[in-house]
Design a protein around this motif. Structure first.
Motif, PDB file in Angstrom:
ATOM      1  N   SER A  57      -0.368   0.796  -5.914  1.00 26.04           N
ATOM      2  CA  SER A  57       1.084   0.610  -5.813  1.00 26.04           C
ATOM      3  C   SER A  57       1.496  -0.843  -6.002  1.00 26.04           C
ATOM      4  O   SER A  57       2.590  -1.112  -6.494  1.00 26.04           O
ATOM      5  CB  SER A  57       1.605   1.121  -4.466  1.00 26.04           C
ATOM      6  N   TRP A 131       6.193   7.182 -11.835  1.00 24.29           N
ATOM      7  CA  TRP A 131       6.444   5.996 -11.019  1.00 24.29           C
ATOM      8  C   TRP A 131       7.917   5.616 -11.034  1.00 24.29           C
ATOM      9  O   TRP A 131       8.621   5.829 -12.016  1.00 24.29           O
ATOM     10  CB  TRP A 131       5.626   4.814 -11.540  1.00 24.29           C
ATOM     11  N   THR A 143       5.359   6.318  -6.102  1.00 27.09           N
ATOM     12  CA  THR A 143       4.610   7.235  -6.962  1.00 27.09           C
ATOM     13  C   THR A 143       4.920   8.685  -6.596  1.00 27.09           C
ATOM     14  O   THR A 143       5.056   9.023  -5.423  1.00 27.09           O
ATOM     15  CB  THR A 143       3.091   6.998  -6.789  1.00 27.09           C
TER      16      THR A 143
END
Length: 182
Positions: A57, A131, A143
């Motif tokens: 992330s 995303w 996500t």
């Protein structure tokens, strides 16, 4: 689709509780974030040869530092094809710098890094990964993973704003990390 929590401790691992890391499985297996301690938790449950992709992330250590021991494991202990890694711009370059990886370094043969951004979508086996933008001091992404009969939205680290609401709308599960700030 199945979710396994490898670690959920915010900011740093504690005994028996690694930092951020989650497995999402359909026919394919995707590891979301690789915080400290999550590789050991992963190895207690699965064989690294079964891993189809890694999603990061953002670059903060509590979400990505176990990429470094994973590199050594894949390099020396579990030969396989390059592991696809999806991450925001700059994440894999910063991790590669830790091992002194120039352009021809084995790091780039162990990992098949691909930069992703808000709005991007990739397919990994039977899993569709999308995303959205996160609000964080460094470039970060939220996500969504859609798989057979289920969907998961994952916040990573984000503040108010960004695309979390859009990404999570209609998801079966919202995995939303939270930690207090003093």
């Amino acid at each position: 689709m199945r979710l396994t929590v490898l670690g959920s401790n915010g900011t740093y691992p504690t005994p028996g509780r690694p930092a951020s890391g989650y497995l999402v499985e359909g026919d394919a297996m995707v590891w979301l974030d690789a915080g400290p301690g999550t590789l050991a938790a992963f190895l207690e449950r699965r064989d690294p040869a079964d891993l189809d992709a890694l999603v990061l992330s953002h670059v903060h250590g509590d979400h990505c530092l176990d990429v470094l021991p994973l590199f050594n494991l894949l390099r020396y202990g579990s030969p396989r094809s390059p592991l696809p890694v999806f991450a925001p711009a700059g994440v894999m370059e910063r991790l590669a710098a830790f091992v002194g990886a120039g352009p021809d370094h084995v790091f780039h043969r162990v990992f098949a890094a691909e930069t992703v951004a808000a709005g991007d979508v990739r397919e990994v086996g039977d899993l569709r990964i999308a995303w959205g933008a996160a609000v964080h001091p460094v470039e970060a992404l939220v996500t969504r993973v859609d798989g057979p009969g289920a969907s998961l939205a994952y916040s990573g680290d984000t503040g108010p704003g960004g695309d979390l609401v859009e990404v999570a709308t209609g998801a079966d599960v919202l995995l939303c990390e939270a930690s207090g700030q003093g």
